[in-house]
Design an enzyme around this catalytic site. Structure first.
Site, short mmCIF file in Angstrom:
data_model
loop_
_atom_site.label_atom_id
_atom_site.label_comp_id
_atom_site.label_asym_id
_atom_site.label_seq_id
_atom_site.Cartn_x
_atom_site.Cartn_y
_atom_site.Cartn_z
N LYS A 86 0.87 -1.17 0.00
CA LYS A 86 0.00 0.00 0.00
C LYS A 86 0.90 1.22 0.00
O LYS A 86 2.12 1.08 0.16
CB LYS A 86 -0.92 0.02 1.22
CG LYS A 86 -0.17 -0.26 2.53
CD LYS A 86 -1.10 -0.36 3.73
CE LYS A 86 -1.80 -1.68 3.87
NZ LYS A 86 -3.24 -1.63 3.85
N THR A 143 -9.08 -1.46 0.66
CA THR A 143 -9.67 -2.41 -0.28
C THR A 143 -8.70 -3.56 -0.50
O THR A 143 -9.12 -4.68 -0.81
CB THR A 143 -10.03 -1.73 -1.62
OG1 THR A 143 -8.95 -0.88 -2.00
CG2 THR A 143 -11.29 -0.93 -1.51
N LYS A 183 -9.05 -7.84 -0.85
CA LYS A 183 -8.46 -8.69 -1.90
C LYS A 183 -7.69 -9.85 -1.27
O LYS A 183 -7.76 -10.98 -1.74
CB LYS A 183 -7.54 -7.85 -2.79
CG LYS A 183 -8.30 -6.76 -3.56
CD LYS A 183 -7.37 -5.71 -4.16
CE LYS A 183 -8.18 -4.49 -4.59
NZ LYS A 183 -7.37 -3.31 -4.88
#
Ligand code: 73E
Length: 792
Positions: free
Chosen positions: A521, A629, A633
């Site tokens: 991220k 998000t 996943k």
């Protein structure tokens, strides 16, 4: 398919098969796939016109698309056909697919969400347009030089983009600056500078190719003609000046995920694409409606954060200045069309423009914003102001101009109500709604994880690809030894492939049986990659202290970029690389612990890493990650989460069951309380010998012997102003990691827990999210297109 590829190779690219490169084959394949989309696309557009259906317009500064070949092939059901065709043509399908550059027109979650939404809007048959900017350069490319991040320009458009259709006939003049005249009760804006917005359309076809929408990206062009006179005089710079100015607007994506850029260019980019989009949708509406007052019945506009918030004043401007509606009526009509999604509460990310700047760039809009502010005061005396302390607050503007405002996870929405917008929420108690984010199962399981996807399909059929809730059926297999073995084998296969890739790209040998622990991220203090690397050092210390004890071998994998101006984030990257260098060369720990940080994390890398992960790091300071998000996943692909009660982690944990989730850390409320305790960080460090030791090692230069003071600032910062509470959560994080170690060593229990995760993630499909927006915000129908026949 084979003939179509050959035809494009020859007729569109002017190449013969004998002299074609992988790039040529990839473009030819893409064009062949695009051909197959066009019929669906036209049919959908025709049907929308004929039925005069309401259209959804999704305005977003970012669309983080990634690669499209496989996605398009999968949605059209043509993967096997394409693979066979290329194989017959003597080409390697996988190499051809990998040749495509990522369309990295986004920074992270916000942009990727927009791309997932485009997939779902098409799959659900909702007539929709995505509107954004066709940046020449997407997010910068990241390299590491001596462990430091170095940025270079990304160049996805240097090769031909086979997916888009240029629409030179679709052009709008976008003005900036100048002055406003008022006479006879009317306002006339005379911009000083004008650029042209021209459209590029990418068809977006949903699952099984039944419905096609459009992603329309705007590119800036000079509005004035090329200055031949200057050119002939030999003044070549002057001749190209207006061109250079215009091109700047759509040249680069802002590489900043959280902080207000504060730059005039950013404001111009925002107005540029928003104004073009609003003009375009109004033109489309007026082509078959006479009364602009009917707009809200036919048009729903969603603002992806405040970046397109100028849409409100722009709609009001067009309705009042050009269509002669009274201002208050224009405001009310605009509001009925607009929805606003808030994605972050971080104060530095809440957009504010100085009135001086906004008035200089958009003088008429500033007048309209004042009028909106007054209108709100008249209706709700004492309401928070849009204009305050010489600044225009875009959050307040977006809130006041939208009929619905949504947060992106249950916790985040509650915080939106109780913190940044608490006063506005009191005045408009039904305006804020929640729509927890979702992900497209097509890209994030079906396409990126063939071993697992095939296994699931063998077990329960392929209905799950369109209806992810069907994965629930897998819950019955959590006691089935044989199935659990097959499930683990799929993970093992992905891990082996990833290990090969890591060896190739990073030159590090990792053991596929070790636990793959992944944090990917943007690098940000609140996401706490720092806490993760501190824990890595602590684990390394303990392994070295007792190398013969029973350890669970680990591979710590990091991926992510830091905003170029974000000094602390860049130091964290440097530290991770420094620690990796030392640990990876330690003969004592050897295969027990490795640290891997491949450069240039992007969507394609995510598609590789997520299917191979055992443990998903979702460790933000509670209250700071609006949703996340990536967390969804990973869980969908059978990774267990180690995480805080933050963003969508809370809901993921509820769905997968608390016993299948490694929870640690302070809650959002406790975080706020702890900050009031004097000297909380120093106290936490002093209470933790483990953490004190790690911080001492880093501060002493054990990982940076060439520059022993390199991390004085970083470590000192933790003692003095650890705003994100790395120190306070450290021990609980470390202990929870050891719990994860234990469970991992008992493999079968881990597999059953992982399977529960996969089986329970159906709710996080963006299918559910989009249906929620359609019902609660847009008031449009999601049509089940399953009955439609495929025509191509
Ligand atoms: O928690 C994520 C969220 O999952 C959030 O940080 C991210 O949006 C995701 C999708 O909802 C986000 N990005 C930005 N703000 N929130 C942002 C801010 C400024 C520029 C670019 C992106």
């Amino acid at each position: 398919m084979k003939e179509e590829i050959l035809r494009h190779l020859c007729k569109s690219l002017g190449k013969d098969a004998a002299h074609s490169s992988v790039h040529d084959w990839r473009v030819a394949l893409s064009l062949a796939l695009r051909d197959r989309m066009v019929d669906h696309w036209f049919r959908s557009t025709r049907e929308t016109y004929e039925t005069r259906a309401k259209r959804v317009y999704y305005l977003s500064m970012e669309f983080l698309i990634g690669r499209l070949v496989e996605d398009m092939a999968a949605n059209l059901g043509l993967v096997e056909e394409a693979r066979a065709a290329l194989t017959e043509l003597g080409q390697d399908y996988d190499a051809v697919v990998l040749n495509e550059p990522d369309a990295a027109l986004g920074n992270g979650g916000l942009g990727r969400l927009a791309a997932c939404f485009m997939d779902l809007l098409a799959s659900l048959g909702i007539p929709a347009y995505g509107y954004g900017i066709r940046y020449e350069h997407g997010l910068f490319k990241q390299d590491f030089v001596d462990g430091r991040q170095v940025e270079t320009a990304e160049t996805w458009l240097t090769q031909r983009n086979p997916w888009e259709f240029e629409r030179p006939e679709v052009q709008f003049r976008i003005g900036f600056g100048g002055h406003v005249d008022h006479h006879d009760g009317k306002a006339y804006w005379h911009p000083w500078e004008t650029v042209l917005a021209t459209a590029y359309d990418t068809p977006v076809v949903g699952w099984q190719g039944k419905w096609g929408n459009t992603l329309r990206l705007w590119s800036a062009r000079p509005a004035s003609k090329f200055d031949l006179e200057s050119f002939n005089r030999g003044d070549y710079l002057a001749a190209g000046r207006s061109e250079a100015l215009a091109r700047t607007i759509s040249r680069v994506l802002y590489p900043d995920d959280t902080t207000e850029a504060g730059k005039e260019l950013r404001l111009k980019q925002e107005y540029f694409f928003t104004a073009a989009s609003i003009m375009d949708l109004l033109r489309r509406f007026l082509s078959d409606h006479d009364d602009i007052r009917e707009l809200p019945q036919y048009v729903a506009i969603q603002l992806n954060d405040t970046h397109p918030a100028i849409a409100g004043p722009e709609l009001v401007r067009l309705m009042s200045d050009e269509h002669n509606l009274p201002m208050d009526e224009a405001i009310e009509l605009a509001r009925r069309c607009l929805g606003y999604t808030n994605h972050t509460l971080l104060p530095e990310a809440l957009e504010r423009w100085h009135v001086g700047l906004l008035g200089r760039v958009l003088p008429r809009h500033l007048e309209i914003i004042r009028a909106i502010d007054e209108d709100q005061q008249a209706r709700h005396p004492g309401s928070p102001r849009i204009l305050e302390h010489d600044h225009v607050h875009m959050g307040e503007l977006a809130f006041i101009m939208a009929h619905k405002v949504n947060g992106v996870s249950a916790l985040h929405t509650e915080l939106v109500k109780s913190t940044v917008f608490s006063d506005l929420h009191r005045i408009h108690p039904t305006r804020i709604v929640n729509q927890t984010n979702g992900i497209t199962p097509r890209r994030w399981l079906h396409t990126c994880n063939a071993p697992l996807s095939n296994l699931i399909t063998r077990e329960i059929g392929d209905g799950w690809v369109a209806d992810l809730e069907k994965l629930k059926a897998l819950n019955q297999r959590t006691g089935d030894r044989e199935f659990l073995d097959a499930f683990s084998a799929a993970k093992r296969q992905n891990k082996t492939e990833l290990a090969d890739w890591i060896a190739q790209t990073c030159g590090i040998a990792v053991d596929p049986d070790a636990m793959f622990d992944v944090q990917i991220k943007r690098i940000h203090e609140y996401k706490r990659q720092l806490m993760n690397i501190l824990e890595t050092v602590a684990l390394w210390n303990e392994m070295r202290d007792a190398p013969d004890a029973e350890w669970t071998p680990r591979v710590k994998i990091f991926g992510g970029k830091a905003a170029p101006g974000y000094h602390v984030a860049k130091q964290i990257i440097h530290l991770i690389n420094d620690v990796a260098r030392v640990i990876n060369n330690d003969p004592v720990t050897g295969d027990l612990l490795k640290v891997v940080f491949p450069a240039n994390y992007n969507v394609t890398m995510a598609e590789r890493l997520i299917p191979a992960a055992d443990l998903s790091e979702q460790i933000s300071t509670a209250g700071k990650e609006a949703s996340g998000t990536g967390n969804m996943k990973f869980a969908l692909n059978g990774a267990l989460t180690i995480g805080t009660l933050d963003g969508a982690n809370v809901e993921i944990r509820e769905h997968v069951g608390s016993e299948n989730f490694f929870l640690f850390g302070l809650t959002a409320r406790e975080v706020v309380e702890r900050r009031h305790v004097h000297g909380y960080a120093r106290a936490a460090i002093e209470a933790s010998p483990r953490l004190s030791r790690v911080l001492g090692q880093i501060a002493d230069g054990q990982f940076s012997p060439e520059d022993s003071s390199r991390y004085h600032g970083l470590v000192g910062g933790l003692y003095d102003h650890d705003y994100f509470l790395v120190t306070c959560d450290f021990d609980s994080y470390f202990d929870t990691q050891r719990r994860a170690d234990q469970v991992y060593r008992n493999g079968s229990n881990w597999a059953a827990m992982a399977l529960r995760n996969t089986a329970s993630m159906g709710w996080f499909s963006s299918d559910r999210t989009i249906r929620g927006y359609a019902r609660d915000i847009w008031q449009v129908d999601a049509v089940d297109r399953a009955g439609l026949e495929m025509t191509a």
